[in-house]
Enzyme design. Structure first.
Site, short mmCIF file in Angstrom:
data_model
loop_
_atom_site.label_atom_id
_atom_site.label_comp_id
_atom_site.label_asym_id
_atom_site.label_seq_id
_atom_site.Cartn_x
_atom_site.Cartn_y
_atom_site.Cartn_z
N LYS A 229 0.70 -1.20 -0.07
CA LYS A 229 0.06 -0.06 0.00
C LYS A 229 0.90 1.09 -0.03
O LYS A 229 1.72 1.50 0.73
CB LYS A 229 -1.00 -0.14 1.21
N HIS A 253 -1.99 7.88 0.92
CA HIS A 253 -2.28 7.79 2.32
C HIS A 253 -3.48 8.93 2.77
O HIS A 253 -3.34 9.71 3.78
CB HIS A 253 -1.08 8.15 3.32
N ARG A 256 -2.12 12.43 3.75
CA ARG A 256 -1.69 13.05 4.96
C ARG A 256 -0.04 12.50 5.24
O ARG A 256 0.47 12.66 6.34
CB ARG A 256 -2.61 12.04 6.18
N ASP A 284 -7.05 3.71 -3.36
CA ASP A 284 -7.34 4.20 -2.22
C ASP A 284 -7.20 5.70 -2.11
O ASP A 284 -6.19 6.19 -3.02
CB ASP A 284 -6.46 3.75 -1.35
N GLY A 286 -9.50 9.35 -1.33
CA GLY A 286 -10.52 10.48 -1.84
C GLY A 286 -11.71 9.91 -2.26
O GLY A 286 -12.78 10.58 -2.82
N ARG A 288 -15.71 9.09 -1.89
CA ARG A 288 -16.72 9.55 -1.23
C ARG A 288 -18.06 9.13 -1.43
O ARG A 288 -19.07 9.09 -0.65
CB ARG A 288 -16.56 11.10 -1.30
N GLY A 307 -12.26 4.69 3.69
CA GLY A 307 -11.87 4.58 5.44
C GLY A 307 -12.90 5.35 6.00
O GLY A 307 -13.70 5.17 6.52
N ARG A 308 -12.50 6.71 5.86
CA ARG A 308 -13.47 7.74 6.76
C ARG A 308 -14.71 7.77 6.78
O ARG A 308 -15.42 7.89 7.99
CB ARG A 308 -12.64 9.22 6.62
#
Length: 362
Positions: A229, A253, A256, A284, A286, A288, A307-308
């Site tokens: 990754k 990432h 970040r 991976d 961005g 949404r 993820g988020r």
């Protein structure tokens, strides 16, 4: 997106013959490894792992977890789960289940000096714990051997690891606990959380880079699929294939790590063209919406990590609706004239440069 009309897309098939590494999946969506999930919800990683099982998508557990490997495995039950490794430096313990401590350090030595003298005690032990708890695929994160300069975190004094938040993988590890007791007069991590946190983070985020050749050590310790990754350069993708990796995740990432790093979607097509027939390319950073997923698939990704947004579902107390991205994907596929995942291809998208995308004056 370039939608097509008058196609038989009343009923879509997100699954069909879709599988990754021999595992049949409900959709091309995977839950990305996100650490410190206790800051989102009191259920921590356990709640997301349960949701992943309920809606039939893979859950990828982060090394920086606020729940133990064993707890997440129990919560995920018969679900599909992968393990993400922050790669430690110590290779001497590769064949040791619980390696002995070979260096005794005076208790008068400062924690910072100890961080400089010791390495990870349980990197390979983590792999064995993950494997024995049903994690089928290993995801090795390459871009975070040291934490980036993160002004927002510094401005807000956001250092969760220092108070033990996100350190549960280490604090629950028998080998790390034995090492900590050896170094600090039989103390447990619970006796001195701050000191234990510094020791664990020194092990995991050592600040020392790895080399491609060291991947052979991981291959020797993990007999399942291995995914790298953090790949963004076409030559790194080719090298991953050359080293016999099973897959890569094209990722920055979430923006970040390296400030100014290229957007992952920008390099996805060229990486797929170079190695898409040699290994599994995942995407991976961005994602949404369902349309975001479709775009990544059209550019060649075999699967997409989110993820988020799954963590925010927990924060909002909407665990029962955590499959909204899949619902959005299904609906958007229908409106675009796409019946199956296999129908996501380059003909369905076009890159358009808008005026606001460029600098109008200097």
């Amino acid at each position: 997106m370039i939608p097509r009309m008058l196609r038989p897309t009343t009923h879509r098939d997100l699954r069909g013959k879709f599988e990754i590494f021999g595992q049949k999946l409900e959709s091309p969506i995977l839950i990305a490894p996100v650490g410190v999930q206790t800051i989102f919800h009191h259920d921590k990683e356990l709640g997301v792992a349960e949701v992943a099982r309920e809606i039939g998508i893979p859950y990828i557990l982060s090394t920086a977890s606020s729940s133990s490997i064993e707890e997440v495995a129990e919560a995920n039950g018969d679900g599909t789960r992968w393990y993400q490794l922050y790669w430690p430096q110590d290779h001497e313990i590769t064949k040791s289940v619980s390696p002995p401590i070979t260096q005794s350090i005076s208790l008068h030595v400062s924690p910072m000096e100890i961080c400089g003298l010791t390495h990870s005690v349980s990197g390979w032990k983590l792999l064995r714990r993950a494997k024995s708890n049903g994690f089928k695929v290993l995801v090795v994160t390459l871009d975070t051997w040291a934490l980036a300069w993160r002004p927002a975190d510094l401005d807000n004094a956001y250092i969760p690891f220092a108070s033990g938040i996100g350190d549960q993988t280490g604090f629950s590890d028998p080998a790390f606990r034995a090492k900590f007791a050896k170094l600090y007069d039989n103390k447990t991590p619970e006796d001195d959380v701050f000191l234990a946190s510094r020791q664990w983070e020194a092990d995991v985020f050592s600040g020392a880079a790895h080399t491609w050749e060291e991947l052979d050590l991981i291959k020797a310790e993990w007999d399942g699929p291995i995914v790298l990754k953090g790949i963004q350069h076409i030559e790194d993708a080719k090298k991953a294939a050359e080293m016999g990796m099973d897959g890569i995740v094209v990722s920055n990432h979430g923006g970040r790590q390296l400030d100014g790093a290229i957007g992952s979607l920008e390099v996805l097509p060229e990486i797929v063209e170079a190695v898409g027939d040699k290994l599994t390319v995942l995407f991976d950073s961005g994602i949404r919406t369902g349309v975001d997923v479709i775009k990544a698939l059209c550019l060649g990704a075999k699967g997409v990590l989110i993820g988020r947004y799954f963590d925010l579902e927990q924060l909002l107390g909407r665990r029962g609706k955590a499959n909204w991205v899949q619902t959005d994907l299904d609906q958007s596929m229908g409106l675009a004239g796409i019946k199956t995942i296999a129908d996501c291809n380059r003909s369905m998208i076009r890159r358009v440069q808008y005026g606001g995308d460029t600098i109008s004056s200097l």
